[in-house]
Design a protein around this motif. Structure first.
Motif, PDB file in Angstrom:
ATOM      1  N   HIS A  69       0.873  -1.208   0.108  1.00 42.29           N
ATOM      2  CA  HIS A  69       0.301   0.116  -0.132  1.00 42.29           C
ATOM      3  C   HIS A  69       1.221   1.299   0.020  1.00 42.29           C
ATOM      4  O   HIS A  69       0.654   2.177  -0.632  1.00 42.29           O
ATOM      5  CB  HIS A  69      -0.822   0.108   0.971  1.00 42.29           C
ATOM      6  N   LEU A  70       1.570   1.185   0.629  1.00 43.84           N
ATOM      7  CA  LEU A  70       3.018   2.604   1.133  1.00 43.84           C
ATOM      8  C   LEU A  70       3.442   2.933  -0.738  1.00 43.84           C
ATOM      9  O   LEU A  70       3.714   3.888  -0.834  1.00 43.84           O
ATOM     10  CB  LEU A  70       3.952   2.302   2.043  1.00 43.84           C
ATOM     11  N   ARG A  71       4.280   1.762  -1.133  1.00 43.85           N
ATOM     12  CA  ARG A  71       4.660   1.389  -2.839  1.00 43.85           C
ATOM     13  C   ARG A  71       3.705   2.103  -3.891  1.00 43.85           C
ATOM     14  O   ARG A  71       3.822   3.231  -4.226  1.00 43.85           O
ATOM     15  CB  ARG A  71       5.045   0.246  -2.790  1.00 43.85           C
ATOM     16  N   GLU A  72       2.393   1.656  -3.313  1.00 41.46           N
ATOM     17  CA  GLU A  72       1.678   1.527  -4.620  1.00 41.46           C
ATOM     18  C   GLU A  72       1.031   3.344  -4.452  1.00 41.46           C
ATOM     19  O   GLU A  72      -0.429   4.021  -5.089  1.00 41.46           O
ATOM     20  CB  GLU A  72       0.356   1.088  -4.639  1.00 41.46           C
ATOM     21  N   GLY A  73       0.949   4.166  -2.812  1.00 39.10           N
ATOM     22  CA  GLY A  73       0.628   5.412  -2.434  1.00 39.10           C
ATOM     23  C   GLY A  73      -0.753   5.206  -2.129  1.00 39.10           C
ATOM     24  O   GLY A  73      -1.429   6.169  -2.196  1.00 39.10           O
ATOM     25  N   THR A  74      -1.232   3.563  -1.851  1.00 40.52           N
ATOM     26  CA  THR A  74      -3.370   3.895  -1.568  1.00 40.52           C
ATOM     27  C   THR A  74      -2.684   4.083   0.185  1.00 40.52           C
ATOM     28  O   THR A  74      -3.567   3.374   0.494  1.00 40.52           O
ATOM     29  CB  THR A  74      -3.770   2.275  -1.973  1.00 40.52           C
ATOM     30  N   ALA A  75      -1.737   4.125   1.105  1.00 40.77           N
ATOM     31  CA  ALA A  75      -1.719   4.611   2.619  1.00 40.77           C
ATOM     32  C   ALA A  75      -0.508   5.373   2.338  1.00 40.77           C
ATOM     33  O   ALA A  75       0.528   5.768   1.723  1.00 40.77           O
ATOM     34  CB  ALA A  75      -1.411   3.273   3.221  1.00 40.77           C
ATOM     35  N   ASP A  76      -0.749   6.357   3.707  1.00 44.25           N
ATOM     36  CA  ASP A  76      -0.032   7.750   3.768  1.00 44.25           C
ATOM     37  C   ASP A  76       0.998   6.436   5.341  1.00 44.25           C
ATOM     38  O   ASP A  76       2.510   6.628   5.595  1.00 44.25           O
ATOM     39  CB  ASP A  76       0.183   8.515   4.026  1.00 44.25           C
ATOM     40  N   LEU A  77       1.025   6.037   5.576  1.00 47.16           N
ATOM     41  CA  LEU A  77       1.223   5.058   7.128  1.00 47.16           C
ATOM     42  C   LEU A  77       1.719   3.909   6.876  1.00 47.16           C
ATOM     43  O   LEU A  77       0.112   3.119   6.081  1.00 47.16           O
ATOM     44  CB  LEU A  77       0.915   5.712   8.380  1.00 47.16           C
ATOM     45  N   GLY A  78       1.783   3.019   7.716  1.00 48.08           N
ATOM     46  CA  GLY A  78       1.625   1.308   7.679  1.00 48.08           C
ATOM     47  C   GLY A  78       2.057   1.018   8.602  1.00 48.08           C
ATOM     48  O   GLY A  78       3.109   1.556   9.273  1.00 48.08           O
ATOM     49  N   LEU A  79       1.257   0.318   9.685  1.00 51.33           N
ATOM     50  CA  LEU A  79       2.036  -0.592  10.325  1.00 51.33           C
ATOM     51  C   LEU A  79       2.590  -1.710  10.047  1.00 51.33           C
ATOM     52  O   LEU A  79       2.172  -3.263   9.218  1.00 51.33           O
ATOM     53  CB  LEU A  79       0.811  -1.023  11.524  1.00 51.33           C
ATOM     54  N   THR A  80       3.929  -2.926  10.525  1.00 51.39           N
ATOM     55  CA  THR A  80       4.584  -3.709   9.498  1.00 51.39           C
ATOM     56  C   THR A  80       5.381  -4.653  10.421  1.00 51.39           C
ATOM     57  O   THR A  80       6.095  -3.569  11.570  1.00 51.39           O
ATOM     58  CB  THR A  80       5.454  -3.150   8.738  1.00 51.39           C
ATOM     59  N   LEU A  81       5.358  -5.417  11.079  1.00 48.32           N
ATOM     60  CA  LEU A  81       6.942  -6.600  11.521  1.00 48.32           C
ATOM     61  C   LEU A  81       8.171  -5.422  10.612  1.00 48.32           C
ATOM     62  O   LEU A  81       8.411  -5.852   9.940  1.00 48.32           O
ATOM     63  CB  LEU A  81       6.788  -7.553  11.371  1.00 48.32           C
ATOM     64  N   SER A  82       9.175  -5.918  11.547  1.00 48.77           N
ATOM     65  CA  SER A  82      10.382  -5.118  11.347  1.00 48.77           C
ATOM     66  C   SER A  82      11.071  -6.294  10.586  1.00 48.77           C
ATOM     67  O   SER A  82      12.325  -5.703   9.947  1.00 48.77           O
ATOM     68  CB  SER A  82      11.052  -5.008  12.366  1.00 48.77           C
ATOM     69  N   ASP A  83      11.125  -7.366  10.446  1.00 45.64           N
ATOM     70  CA  ASP A  83      11.551  -8.363   9.173  1.00 45.64           C
ATOM     71  C   ASP A  83      11.214  -8.122   8.205  1.00 45.64           C
ATOM     72  O   ASP A  83      12.194  -7.153   7.674  1.00 45.64           O
ATOM     73  CB  ASP A  83      11.625  -9.366  10.086  1.00 45.64           C
ATOM     74  N   SER A  84       9.667  -7.489   8.391  1.00 42.86           N
ATOM     75  CA  SER A  84       9.384  -6.899   6.834  1.00 42.86           C
ATOM     76  C   SER A  84       9.636  -5.862   6.214  1.00 42.86           C
ATOM     77  O   SER A  84       9.947  -5.557   5.368  1.00 42.86           O
ATOM     78  CB  SER A  84       7.923  -7.364   6.901  1.00 42.86           C
ATOM     79  N   ALA A  85       9.581  -5.004   6.517  1.00 41.83           N
ATOM     80  CA  ALA A  85      10.390  -3.842   6.719  1.00 41.83           C
ATOM     81  C   ALA A  85      11.850  -3.491   6.187  1.00 41.83           C
ATOM     82  O   ALA A  85      11.772  -2.685   5.708  1.00 41.83           O
ATOM     83  CB  ALA A  85      10.153  -2.751   7.977  1.00 41.83           C
ATOM     84  N   HIS A  86      12.586  -4.912   6.916  1.00 42.20           N
ATOM     85  CA  HIS A  86      13.951  -4.856   6.213  1.00 42.20           C
ATOM     86  C   HIS A  86      14.087  -5.402   5.172  1.00 42.20           C
ATOM     87  O   HIS A  86      15.595  -4.468   3.862  1.00 42.20           O
ATOM     88  CB  HIS A  86      14.877  -5.836   7.711  1.00 42.20           C
ATOM     89  N   LEU A  87      13.477  -5.232   4.371  1.00 39.70           N
ATOM     90  CA  LEU A  87      13.085  -5.400   2.846  1.00 39.70           C
ATOM     91  C   LEU A  87      12.528  -4.770   1.536  1.00 39.70           C
ATOM     92  O   LEU A  87      12.591  -5.267   0.777  1.00 39.70           O
ATOM     93  CB  LEU A  87      12.163  -7.283   2.685  1.00 39.70           C
ATOM     94  N   GLU A  88      12.133  -3.815   2.157  1.00 40.23           N
ATOM     95  CA  GLU A  88      11.793  -2.275   1.129  1.00 40.23           C
ATOM     96  C   GLU A  88      12.565  -1.475   1.613  1.00 40.23           C
ATOM     97  O   GLU A  88      12.596  -0.954   2.510  1.00 40.23           O
ATOM     98  CB  GLU A  88      10.183  -2.119   2.006  1.00 40.23           C
ATOM     99  N   PRO A  89      12.968  -1.295   0.578  1.00 38.45           N
ATOM    100  CA  PRO A  89      14.328  -0.312   0.104  1.00 38.45           C
ATOM    101  C   PRO A  89      13.271   1.302   0.233  1.00 38.45           C
ATOM    102  O   PRO A  89      12.846   1.716   0.399  1.00 38.45           O
ATOM    103  CB  PRO A  89      15.075  -0.096  -0.825  1.00 38.45           C
ATOM    104  N   GLY A  90      14.161   2.321   1.024  1.00 43.09           N
ATOM    105  CA  GLY A  90      13.892   3.468   1.018  1.00 43.09           C
ATOM    106  C   GLY A  90      12.939   3.730   2.067  1.00 43.09           C
ATOM    107  O   GLY A  90      12.459   5.137   2.526  1.00 43.09           O
ATOM    108  N   LEU A  91      12.748   2.693   3.409  1.00 41.33           N
ATOM    109  CA  LEU A  91      11.537   3.566   4.050  1.00 41.33           C
ATOM    110  C   LEU A  91      11.513   3.793   5.559  1.00 41.33           C
ATOM    111  O   LEU A  91      13.006   3.605   5.708  1.00 41.33           O
ATOM    112  CB  LEU A  91      10.466   1.894   4.498  1.00 41.33           C
ATOM    113  N   VAL A  92      11.309   4.381   5.728  1.00 38.65           N
ATOM    114  CA  VAL A  92      11.331   5.550   7.211  1.00 38.65           C
ATOM    115  C   VAL A  92      10.562   5.093   8.269  1.00 38.65           C
ATOM    116  O   VAL A  92       9.512   4.652   8.500  1.00 38.65           O
ATOM    117  CB  VAL A  92      11.120   6.939   6.906  1.00 38.65           C
TER     118      VAL A  92
END
Length: 289
Positions: A69-92
């Protein structure tokens, strides 16, 4: 300088009382599926958003789906597990919010006492796009993989369609708590391999005796949850979310985290390998120096 939770929150309330203008507009937060921790947290934060800023929860499949959803611009914020977050480049990140407990659930009278007993059996490894699905694949339990949303998985467990279900969430998860006749299998034996392959994002935690009627503590695997966004999110919005996380911390406790977890400055800024959004970092500095 060490900052206690009480001192930090007192300072925050004083600063808020001095008057900080909130940005206006709407932020969409990708949460999770009904009955899950993410959906509950997203609902709470949406109810507490200031009048000038509306935060709208979006029901999703979970961690990986939220990143989509964040990649596609259909959400501005997101909740995620930190292991999933590590797979997403450019995330803050805007903050670390609580911890998920990995829960492997079987019927109380089932003849399964370890993961090895489930070899070749049908097991729901979380809904497609969920953090449990990622973690289930990393566990490599040797089961026949199925993917059901939590409510469907509980029903499939009761009818014998599946032998077990894997869930990543708070404790007790309400949907599991109201399902009588279940128990959990320990998962801590997988921790050394997970940490060796994927790092210290995985932690040993215990689900206390009494949860789901268990007579003893159940050792399992914990993973931090992060609230994340794309770096393009305006700094004023990142700051506003941080003020909400800190100033309303006592009210941002989903039922499935009561008594086990709470938000404070030490946990909020501990986002691991995912850097804080500059606006969030600036707001944390402003609030406690």
């Amino acid at each position: 300088m060490s900052v206690t939770r009480r001192t930090f929150l007192a300072g925050t309330l004083a600063l808020t009382a001095c008057g900080v203008s909130e940005p206006s507009g709407t932020l969409r937060i990708a949460g999770g599926e009904p009955g899950g921790f993410y959906n509950d947290f997203a609902t709470l934060i949406s109810r507490l958003s200031p009048g000038s800023l509306t935060i709208t929860p979006v029901q999703t499949g979970g961690s990986a789906d939220n990143l989509r959803h964040l990649r596609e611009g259909t959400a501005d914020l997101g909740l995620t597990l930190s292991d999933s977050a590590h797979l997403e480049p450019g995330l803050v990140a805007l903050g670390r919010v609580y911890e998920n407990y990995l829960q492997l659930v079987v019927l109380r009278n089932a003849p399964y006492w370890s993961v090895a007993d489930l070899a070749g059996k049908p097991v729901s490894l979380g809904a497609a796009g969920s953090g449990a699905a990622l973690q289930g694949s990393r566990l490599a339990m040797g089961v026949r993989e199925e993917h059901y949303p939590l409510r469907n998985a509980v029903e499939a467990l009761k009818t014998g369609e599946i032998a077990a279900l894997l869930w990543s969430g708070g404790v007790p998860t309400p949907e599991l708590d109201k399902a009588s006749g279940i128990r959990l299998l320990p998962l801590d034996g997988f921790l050394p391999k997970l940490r060796q392959e994927f790092g210290k994002v995985y932690e040993r935690v215990e689900i206390r005796a009494g949860v789901y009627g268990s007579p003893a503590d159940i050792p399992t695997i914990g993973t931090p949850n992060l609230m994340v966004c794309r770096p393009e999110l305006g700094g004023e919005y990142a700051s506003a979310v941080v003020r909400l996380l800190v100033g309303r911390a006592a009210e941002l406790v989903p039922q499935q985290a009561l008594g086990t977890q709470y938000l404070d400055v030490r946990s909020l800024i501990d986002t691991g390998k995912v850097p804080l959004h500059p606006g969030a970092a600036a707001e944390y500095r402003r609030l406690h120096g």
